[in-house]
Motif scaffolding. Sequence first.
Motif, PDB file in Angstrom:
ATOM      1  N   UNK A 136       0.801  -1.233   0.000  1.00 29.02           N
ATOM      2  CA  UNK A 136       0.000   0.000   0.000  1.00 29.02           C
ATOM      3  C   UNK A 136       0.830   1.277   0.000  1.00 29.02           C
ATOM      4  N   UNK A 137       1.988   1.281   0.666  1.00 31.60           N
ATOM      5  CA  UNK A 137       2.825   2.476   0.675  1.00 31.60           C
ATOM      6  C   UNK A 137       3.391   2.767  -0.710  1.00 31.60           C
ATOM      7  N   UNK A 138       3.709   1.724  -1.480  1.00 31.87           N
ATOM      8  CA  UNK A 138       4.180   1.924  -2.851  1.00 31.87           C
ATOM      9  C   UNK A 138       3.034   2.443  -3.720  1.00 31.87           C
ATOM     10  N   UNK A 139       1.840   1.915  -3.485  1.00 33.08           N
ATOM     11  CA  UNK A 139       0.668   2.408  -4.211  1.00 33.08           C
ATOM     12  C   UNK A 139       0.432   3.894  -3.913  1.00 33.08           C
ATOM     13  N   UNK A 140       0.701   4.309  -2.682  1.00 29.92           N
ATOM     14  CA  UNK A 140       0.571   5.723  -2.334  1.00 29.92           C
ATOM     15  C   UNK A 140       1.612   6.551  -3.082  1.00 29.92           C
ATOM     16  N   UNK A 141       2.848   6.065  -3.162  1.00 30.02           N
ATOM     17  CA  UNK A 141       3.886   6.774  -3.914  1.00 30.02           C
ATOM     18  C   UNK A 141       3.456   6.951  -5.364  1.00 30.02           C
ATOM     19  N   UNK A 142       2.884   5.911  -5.953  1.00 28.26           N
ATOM     20  CA  UNK A 142       2.382   5.983  -7.329  1.00 28.26           C
ATOM     21  C   UNK A 142       1.314   7.067  -7.454  1.00 28.26           C
ATOM     22  N   UNK A 316      -1.953   2.406   6.395  1.00 27.26           N
ATOM     23  CA  UNK A 316      -2.859   1.357   6.862  1.00 27.26           C
ATOM     24  C   UNK A 316      -4.288   1.847   7.022  1.00 27.26           C
ATOM     25  N   UNK A 317      -4.538   3.132   6.790  1.00 25.71           N
ATOM     26  CA  UNK A 317      -5.893   3.669   6.911  1.00 25.71           C
ATOM     27  C   UNK A 317      -6.726   3.276   5.697  1.00 25.71           C
ATOM     28  N   UNK A 318      -8.047   3.348   5.789  1.00 28.91           N
ATOM     29  CA  UNK A 318      -8.900   3.023   4.643  1.00 28.91           C
ATOM     30  C   UNK A 318      -8.642   3.874   3.409  1.00 28.91           C
ATOM     31  N   UNK A 319      -7.947   5.000   3.555  1.00 29.20           N
ATOM     32  CA  UNK A 319      -7.622   5.848   2.402  1.00 29.20           C
ATOM     33  C   UNK A 319      -6.596   5.200   1.483  1.00 29.20           C
ATOM     34  N   UNK A 320      -5.949   4.132   1.938  1.00 28.91           N
ATOM     35  CA  UNK A 320      -4.864   3.527   1.176  1.00 28.91           C
ATOM     36  C   UNK A 320      -5.305   2.230   0.505  1.00 28.91           C
ATOM     37  N   UNK A 321      -4.623   1.893  -0.588  1.00 32.38           N
ATOM     38  CA  UNK A 321      -4.975   0.732  -1.399  1.00 32.38           C
ATOM     39  C   UNK A 321      -4.994  -0.543  -0.570  1.00 32.38           C
ATOM     40  N   UNK A 322      -6.034  -1.334  -0.747  1.00 33.47           N
ATOM     41  CA  UNK A 322      -6.231  -2.654  -0.133  1.00 33.47           C
ATOM     42  C   UNK A 322      -6.467  -2.618   1.375  1.00 33.47           C
ATOM     43  N   UNK A 323      -6.325  -1.463   2.014  1.00 28.58           N
ATOM     44  CA  UNK A 323      -6.393  -1.406   3.470  1.00 28.58           C
ATOM     45  C   UNK A 323      -7.764  -1.790   4.011  1.00 28.58           C
ATOM     46  N   UNK A 324      -8.794  -1.571   3.208  1.00 27.47           N
ATOM     47  CA  UNK A 324     -10.147  -1.851   3.710  1.00 27.47           C
ATOM     48  C   UNK A 324     -10.367  -3.335   4.007  1.00 27.47           C
ATOM     49  N   UNK A 326      -8.162  -5.317   5.482  1.00 27.67           N
ATOM     50  CA  UNK A 326      -7.328  -5.810   6.551  1.00 27.67           C
ATOM     51  C   UNK A 326      -7.780  -5.319   7.916  1.00 27.67           C
ATOM     52  N   UNK A 327      -6.884  -4.770   8.690  1.00 27.78           N
ATOM     53  CA  UNK A 327      -7.124  -4.553  10.106  1.00 27.78           C
ATOM     54  C   UNK A 327      -7.434  -3.087  10.395  1.00 27.78           C
ATOM     55  N   UNK A 328      -7.804  -2.748  11.616  1.00 26.89           N
ATOM     56  CA  UNK A 328      -8.022  -1.333  11.957  1.00 26.89           C
ATOM     57  C   UNK A 328      -6.760  -0.512  11.708  1.00 26.89           C
ATOM     58  N   UNK A 329      -6.940   0.789  11.502  1.00 22.03           N
ATOM     59  CA  UNK A 329      -5.818   1.691  11.204  1.00 22.03           C
ATOM     60  C   UNK A 329      -4.692   1.507  12.208  1.00 22.03           C
ATOM     61  N   UNK A 330      -3.464   1.457  11.707  1.00 19.17           N
ATOM     62  CA  UNK A 330      -2.302   1.284  12.567  1.00 19.17           C
ATOM     63  C   UNK A 330      -1.914  -0.159  12.792  1.00 19.17           C
ATOM     64  N   UNK A 331      -2.768  -1.097  12.415  1.00 17.02           N
ATOM     65  CA  UNK A 331      -2.452  -2.517  12.543  1.00 17.02           C
ATOM     66  C   UNK A 331      -1.798  -2.962  11.240  1.00 17.02           C
ATOM     67  N   UNK A 332      -0.515  -3.243  11.285  1.00 16.04           N
ATOM     68  CA  UNK A 332       0.280  -3.373  10.073  1.00 16.04           C
ATOM     69  C   UNK A 332       0.091  -4.713   9.370  1.00 16.04           C
ATOM     70  N   UNK A 333       0.524  -4.746   8.116  1.00 12.71           N
ATOM     71  CA  UNK A 333       0.533  -5.975   7.322  1.00 12.71           C
ATOM     72  C   UNK A 333       1.978  -6.307   6.968  1.00 12.71           C
ATOM     73  N   UNK A 334       2.200  -7.454   6.286  1.00 14.41           N
ATOM     74  CA  UNK A 334       3.559  -7.917   6.038  1.00 14.41           C
ATOM     75  C   UNK A 334       3.820  -8.342   4.603  1.00 14.41           C
ATOM     76  N   UNK A 335       4.990  -8.951   4.402  1.00 18.11           N
ATOM     77  CA  UNK A 335       5.464  -9.379   3.082  1.00 18.11           C
ATOM     78  C   UNK A 335       4.428 -10.205   2.345  1.00 18.11           C
TER      79      UNK A 335
END
Length: 388
Positions: A136-142, A316-324, A326-335
């Motif tokens: 999602x962070x790379x998607x944000x950079x895009x 990790x917020x709903x504003x970011x790609x795929x975040x919806x 997964x988990x509540x904001x601030x709950x991270x994802x992995x590789x």
Amino acid sequence: MKDVRIGMVGYKFMGKAHSNAYRSVPMFFPDRAKPVMAAICGRDESGVKQAAEQFGWDGYTTDWRELIARDDIDFIDINAPSDAHKEIALAAAKAGKHIFCEKPLALTLADAREMLAAAEAAGVTHMVGFNYRFAPAVQLAKKLVESGRLGRIFHFRAWFLQDWIIDPSFPLVWRLQKEVAGSGSHGDLGAHLIDLAHYLVGDMTEVIGMADTFIKERPLPSSMTGLSATGTSGKDAQTGPVTVDDATLFMARFASGALGSFEATRFAAGHRCTNSFEINGSLGSVKFDFERMNELEVYFTGDEADVQGFRRVLATDPAHAYAEAWWPAGHTIGYEHTFIHETVELLDALQEGRQPVPNFHDGVKCQAVLEAVDRSIEERRWVTIAEM
């Protein structure tokens, strides 16, 4: 939405990552077609049988041709070593199977182009495995680049640093043999950097590079899996030549006018998986490091002078790609989530009757840059991508 039945060739590092993705999609993305894990293939029967049971596949085989011949399999997932990609992909295309293939697409640019032509002629869906696009962070950079919020892009610099073969006694695994892997850190790590550059900044026009192999001979392996291996020892100890690069660095010019620098090495002590890039534009910059994959550092020149500086954005917020999903904001994802998101793109493309992104066109484009850098190193000059 009908189920999508999968036949997968390969069952080790990437096989586990892909299997996890297929199993996870129905739980977290239930509105997509369901991946059905029909059969897995590997040369070692005991190993592939164990993998089938562990990963949750319905069956297994030691002959990939059996997968392709099955009427109840819709697409073929290829994550075997690079030297097997072309033959399997060509056969799958001829049989009308959709294809997912791990990167690099092939051993050579000519082979990659042949794979693309076969898939296009057959009219099948084709995708290449550049999973880092799907953080999602790379998607944000895009998003920031594409929307113009960073302004005119001046620089893209990227580095992929590892240290897992820095010990000269580490065995001669297949990734260190050109006839199997195609290249070393350049094709394995550098390919990801090249794809991210294409995705985020655009096409390159010319490159110049240098490379070295620091350890010329290594012990032959007695066993290997993923990025680990055991070497021969004692009276059975033998060595063989390392035939790929340990480190490759190159510079590039982009069609947009931006400048690029790239470094891929497996000899950066203390770096386990430092896959990073920085983009500098007239209105701001972004920095990403995969070891902190949920974060993107963002800087805007338009901020007030007393608060200027890089800010940490947690993607990790709903504003970011795929975040919806997964988990509540601030709950991270992995590789592993990058592969799940990659699979979602593939399933969406199948459902919508389009090619997923990235596809074999992107794989060919990456291979062209890889080989242009190799030619530059051999001929000690700038090489244009148009020459390839």
